[in-house]
Design an enzyme around this catalytic site. Structure first.
Site, PDB file in Angstrom:
ATOM      1  N   PHE A   1      -7.804 -30.057 -34.226  1.00  0.00           N
ATOM      2  CA  PHE A   1      -8.322 -31.419 -34.117  1.00  0.00           C
ATOM      3  C   PHE A   1      -7.250 -32.332 -33.518  1.00  0.00           C
ATOM      4  CE2 PHE A   1      -9.107 -35.688 -35.521  1.00  0.00           C
ATOM      5  CZ  PHE A   1     -10.479 -35.846 -35.661  1.00  0.00           C
ATOM      6  N   CYS A   2      -6.024 -32.243 -34.050  1.00  0.00           N
ATOM      7  CA  CYS A   2      -4.943 -33.105 -33.561  1.00  0.00           C
ATOM      8  C   CYS A   2      -4.481 -32.702 -32.168  1.00  0.00           C
ATOM      9  CB  CYS A   2      -3.777 -33.085 -34.546  1.00  0.00           C
ATOM     10  SG  CYS A   2      -4.158 -33.868 -36.135  1.00  0.00           S
ATOM     11  N   VAL A   3      -4.454 -31.399 -31.880  1.00  0.00           N
ATOM     12  CA  VAL A   3      -4.105 -30.969 -30.523  1.00  0.00           C
ATOM     13  C   VAL A   3      -5.097 -31.542 -29.525  1.00  0.00           C
ATOM     14  CG1 VAL A   3      -3.864 -28.982 -28.979  1.00  0.00           C
ATOM     15  CG2 VAL A   3      -2.932 -28.873 -31.302  1.00  0.00           C
TER      16      VAL A   3
END
Length: 337
Positions: free
Chosen positions: A87-89
């Site tokens: 998700f953060c990538v």
């Protein structure tokens, strides 16, 4: 518990109904980050001290802190890759596209090696966060603050949000590039004045030495204080167990799912959940949460317990980076969490 939802275990209030400091954070998010009501922050809205402090650390380091925005996005992407937080990538890929670095964004998205050696060094440093810092000493608050912010945020996301919300393959690449629209591109290029998030803070704590007198220090001190409130949800024995386990961890080796490394779900569910949040948040299961999230525990409590585990891990990374021992545990606050 419905894995297809954005929020796996909590039911946050709709952002449009937010008031007070929560609404103020959402307004700054939209203006300074370019995302309105980002799920990463909405999931923290059940605990305003955590919401305000997490936003302040990210804003004052990544957005307003010294150093290149693209370079700090590389650090954040490296951290997120190490912590297995897709998700953060994806979020950093979108933001790199918004800066115009489309080739670099695609490289990060596919786990490749950047063509520019400087970007490669920053990505690698984000993955390990050791003392060999590939940036000027004067930029330490911005780069270290960004890295530690995402060590915390990755754990919140992995434990409490559904990570893979986009399709894979070429379609995903097109979606990520499309999300970096003209409005977001303008946002990432504009100057963000430092310190504007600090009046929102609801907790205070000592600033770390690495942050100097920058606003990042006040924000990080507030996050440390807010996150440690979650220890009050555990017995003194369990809170101490979590701290010892994380302090002795090498920061890399996965947490065993059986044996002495992880408390039994039926006997010590809170300690198990906090330790998973610290050392393997992507391994938190429905059963782990259900074993602990029973009355009188609420969404507010769950967010605080996960944050306690997350800050223990952040302090482990910080201690390896600075050579200092993790900060002493604050006094217990019991029901304050």
């Amino acid at each position: 518990m419905n894995e297809t939802r954005t929020y796996r275990y909590t039911t946050p209030e709709p952002p449009e109904s937010a008031t007070g400091v929560t609404a103020d954070v959402y307004a700054q998010l939209a203006a300074d980050l370019g995302f309105e009501a980002a799920p990463t922050f909405v999931v923290l809205s059940a605990a305003p001290p955590l919401l305000t402090a997490t936003w302040a650390v990210l804003r004052e380091s990544l957005l307003a802190g010294v150093g290149s925005r693209v370079d700090k996005e590389m650090v954040a992407a490296g951290v997120s890759l190490t912590n297995r937080c897709p998700f953060c990538v994806d979020a950093h890929t979108v933001l790199l596209h918004a800066t115009g670095e489309h080739g670099l964004a695609d490289t990060v998205a596919h786990g490749g090696e950047p063509a520019d050696p400087r970007h490669g060094r920053l990505l690698a440093w984000g993955k390990r966060m050791d003392r060999g810092r590939p940036f000027p000493a004067g930029h330490t608050p911005g780069y270290v603050g960004t890295g530690l912010a995402f060590h915390f945020i990755n754990r919140i996301v992995s434990a409490l949000l559904t990570e893979n919300m986009l399709p894979g393959g070429d379609r995903k690449d097109r979606i990520l590039r499309g999300m970096a629209d003209a409005a977001l591109s303008r946002t990432v290029r504009r100057e963000v004045p430092a310190g504007k998030s600090l009046p929102l803070l609801q907790t205070t704590g000592p600033a770390p030495e690495w942050a100097g007198d920058s606003p990042v220090g006040a924000a990080f001190g507030a996050l440390r204080a807010a996150a440690h409130l979650g220890a009050g949800l555990l017995s003194e024995e369990d809170a101490a167990y979590v701290r010892r386990s994380v302090a002795a961890w090498d920061g890399v080796t996965p947490l065993p799912l059986t044996g002495d490394g992880l408390p039994d779900r039926g006997e010590r569910p809170g300690a198990r959940l906090a330790l998973l949040a610290a050392r393997a948040p992507y391994r938190v299961t429905d059963e782990d949460v259900a074993a602990w999230l029973v009355p009188p525990h609420t969404d507010h409590c769950l967010v605080h317990l996960v944050a306690f585990g997350a800050i223990c891990a952040v302090e482990r990374v910080e201690s390896a980076l600075t050579g200092a021992a993790p900060a002493a545990a604050p006094a217990r606050v019991g029901e304050s969490a």
